[in-house]
Design a protein around this motif. Structure first.
Motif, short mmCIF file in Angstrom:
data_model
loop_
_atom_site.label_atom_id
_atom_site.label_comp_id
_atom_site.label_asym_id
_atom_site.label_seq_id
_atom_site.Cartn_x
_atom_site.Cartn_y
_atom_site.Cartn_z
N THR A 164 0.82 -1.21 0.00
CA THR A 164 0.00 0.00 0.00
C THR A 164 0.86 1.26 0.00
OG1 THR A 164 -1.85 -1.07 1.13
CG2 THR A 164 -1.69 1.32 1.32
N LEU A 165 1.85 1.30 0.88
CA LEU A 165 2.72 2.47 0.97
C LEU A 165 3.42 2.72 -0.36
CD1 LEU A 165 4.17 4.69 2.57
CD2 LEU A 165 5.85 2.95 3.29
N THR B 123 3.99 6.13 -5.68
CA THR B 123 4.15 6.30 -7.13
C THR B 123 2.85 6.71 -7.82
OG1 THR B 123 3.94 3.89 -7.31
CG2 THR B 123 6.16 4.82 -7.44
N LEU B 124 1.71 6.29 -7.29
CA LEU B 124 0.43 6.74 -7.83
C LEU B 124 0.33 8.26 -7.73
CD1 LEU B 124 -2.52 6.46 -8.79
CD2 LEU B 124 -3.15 5.96 -6.42
N SER B 125 0.68 8.80 -6.56
CA SER B 125 0.61 10.25 -6.35
C SER B 125 1.60 10.97 -7.24
CB SER B 125 0.89 10.58 -4.88
OG SER B 125 -0.03 9.94 -4.03
N LEU B 126 2.83 10.47 -7.34
CA LEU B 126 3.85 11.12 -8.15
C LEU B 126 3.48 11.11 -9.63
CD1 LEU B 126 7.12 9.74 -6.48
CD2 LEU B 126 6.18 12.06 -6.29
N ALA B 127 2.92 10.00 -10.09
CA ALA B 127 2.57 9.89 -11.51
C ALA B 127 1.38 10.77 -11.88
CB ALA B 127 2.27 8.43 -11.86
N VAL B 128 0.35 10.78 -11.03
CA VAL B 128 -0.85 11.56 -11.34
C VAL B 128 -0.57 13.05 -11.29
CG1 VAL B 128 -3.18 12.11 -10.55
CG2 VAL B 128 -2.43 9.74 -10.63
N THR B 129 0.33 13.47 -10.39
CA THR B 129 0.67 14.89 -10.30
C THR B 129 1.71 15.31 -11.34
OG1 THR B 129 2.29 14.35 -8.57
CG2 THR B 129 0.12 15.09 -7.85
N GLY B 130 2.19 14.36 -12.14
CA GLY B 130 3.10 14.68 -13.22
C GLY B 130 4.56 14.76 -12.83
N LEU B 131 4.89 14.40 -11.59
CA LEU B 131 6.28 14.46 -11.14
C LEU B 131 7.09 13.27 -11.65
CD1 LEU B 131 5.73 15.65 -7.46
CD2 LEU B 131 6.42 17.02 -9.45
N VAL B 132 6.40 12.19 -11.96
CA VAL B 132 7.07 11.00 -12.50
C VAL B 132 6.28 10.54 -13.72
CG1 VAL B 132 7.57 8.56 -12.11
CG2 VAL B 132 8.05 10.22 -10.32
N MET C 279 9.26 -2.74 -3.31
CA MET C 279 9.92 -2.47 -4.59
C MET C 279 8.95 -2.58 -5.76
SD MET C 279 13.22 -4.41 -6.28
CE MET C 279 12.37 -6.00 -6.37
N PHE C 280 8.25 -3.71 -5.84
CA PHE C 280 7.34 -3.90 -6.97
C PHE C 280 6.02 -3.16 -6.77
CE2 PHE C 280 9.95 -7.77 -7.90
CZ PHE C 280 10.35 -7.37 -9.16
N GLY C 281 5.68 -2.85 -5.50
CA GLY C 281 4.48 -2.06 -5.26
C GLY C 281 4.55 -0.71 -5.93
N GLN C 282 5.77 -0.16 -6.03
CA GLN C 282 5.94 1.11 -6.73
C GLN C 282 5.62 0.98 -8.21
OE1 GLN C 282 9.48 3.49 -5.39
NE2 GLN C 282 9.94 1.62 -4.23
N VAL C 283 5.96 -0.15 -8.79
CA VAL C 283 5.64 -0.39 -10.21
C VAL C 283 4.12 -0.49 -10.39
CG1 VAL C 283 5.94 -1.95 -12.16
CG2 VAL C 283 7.83 -1.56 -10.57
N HIS C 284 3.46 -1.19 -9.49
CA HIS C 284 2.01 -1.33 -9.58
C HIS C 284 1.32 0.01 -9.40
CE1 HIS C 284 1.36 -5.81 -9.65
NE2 HIS C 284 2.66 -5.74 -9.39
N GLY C 285 1.89 0.90 -8.58
CA GLY C 285 1.33 2.24 -8.41
C GLY C 285 1.32 3.02 -9.72
#
Length: 352
Positions: A215-216, A221-230, A268-274
């Motif tokens: 979850t963490l 990464t969900l937040s970073l991607a949606v806000t355009g930072l990643v 590690m992989f949770g970030q990819v799923h995000g």
């Protein structure tokens, strides 16, 4: 009680049964509509991503946006059939439909004006885009009115009609919560990864720890991607998600090792799923407070869906853990999971 020799077969069949659904992890296309009420005038502005729609609809919209009059008229006629607005039970009269290109060809804006018999106290919105956008399409509709009532609502499969009291305050973000729940519960690759992580974790605290790491990680990464930072292209993310399933399944066969290692893999992989989760919100191109609402609601929905999935599967895992052949059962199941991951990996690399 199910015999121990049958469990591996059942689990393998379940994993293999997910293969047809997993080639494209999420089949639902989502549009973002803003319904603005101004006295007796209602503006319905729908933003869609043509590339997410069925091929025929995608090409039709692209031609309409490019200036084809006949295609624009066809889209306008479909929109007038698909969208019905009523105020206090009386239908609003269809008006002008305009089609615009937004986002350098990546998105299309359908602007629909309606004229109502009176200023609404209660607004009814009914949608049926099946004929143009297919059965897997849904809309997140944000209703705005001078009275302050409205909020976000999800329309699509099974919920084609809403009725809103414009004078009453409305909870915000409910549509995005629903979208998050649906996204995780229909994301068979995400679920299979999570179940593989939890294999053999019959202890509540172990389950909680692994789920919390996952979850963490995906929340970050969900937040970073949606806000355009990643930004990470789906051509990279989707195969990596399949690879994560193979990795965890192989670890289960060989022995996952210490608990801290399973936590590290989950993170590690949770970030990819995000990054994969972000695909549901990124095309909407939200900003400011609407983005905050959408992100919070969607993330909460993902967590609720994850809790539902774990609650359903955990009793089965506990039952398996009590068997003398539990290790053998999980080994067979993990082999099936690895096969599913390999199938998706090859398909996604080939597709891209």
């Amino acid at each position: 009680m199910i015999g121990a020799w049958r469990l591996p077969i059942i689990l393998c069949c379940l994993a293999v049964g997910l293969l047809p659904a997993g080639g494209r992890a999420h089949v639902t296309a989502t549009g973002l509509a803003v319904v603005a009420v101004n006295d007796r005038e209602v503006s319905y502005r729908l933003t869609v991503v043509p590339s997410e729609l069925p091929e025929a609809a995608s090409q039709l919209l692209s031609r309409a946006v490019a200036g084809s009059r006949s295609d624009a008229e066809q889209v306008a006629e479909a929109m007038q059939r698909a969208v019905v607005v009523r105020v206090d039970g009386a239908p609003c009269r269809p008006g002008r439909v305009a089609i615009q290109d937004v986002g350098a060809g990546l998105k299309a804006l359908l602007d629909y004006a309606l004229h109502c018999p009176a200023a609404p106290g209660r607004l009814e919105l009914e949608e049926d885009w099946t004929g143009l956008f297919g059965v897997h399409y849904q809309t997140i509709a944000t209703i705005r009115s001078p009275q302050g009532g409205g909020g976000e609502h999800l329309l699509g499969q099974g919920s084609a009609w809403i009725s809103v009291d414009l004078g009453a305050p409305t909870p915000v973000g409910l549509a995005f919560i629903s979208l998050g729940v649906e996204h995780i519960l229909t994301g068979y690759d995400h679920l299979l990864f999570l179940f593989a992580l939890l294999a053999g974790a019959a202890n509540f605290w172990r389950v909680l720890g692994i789920a919390s790491m996952f979850t963490l990680a995906h929340s970050i990464t969900l937040s970073l991607a949606v806000t355009g930072l990643v930004h990470a292209p789906s051509a990279v993310v989707e195969p990596m998600i399949a690879l994560s399933i193979i990795w965890v399944a192989v670890e289960n066969v060989l022995g996952a090792g210490r608990l801290w290692r399973r936590f590290a893999v989950a993170f590690m992989f949770g970030q990819v799923h995000g990054l994969g989760f972000a695909d549901a919100l990124t095309p909407l191109a939200l900003a400011g407070w609407p983005l905050v609402r959408a992100l919070a609601g969607f993330n909460l929905g993902v967590e609720l869906g994850q809790m539902i999935a774990i609650a359903l599967v955990l009793p089965i895992m506990i039952t398996i853990g009590r068997l003398a052949s539990a290790v053998l059962v999980y080994r067979y199941a993990s082999l099936a999971v690895a096969a599913a991951g390999a199938y998706w990996l090859v398909e996604r690399i080939s597709f891209e």
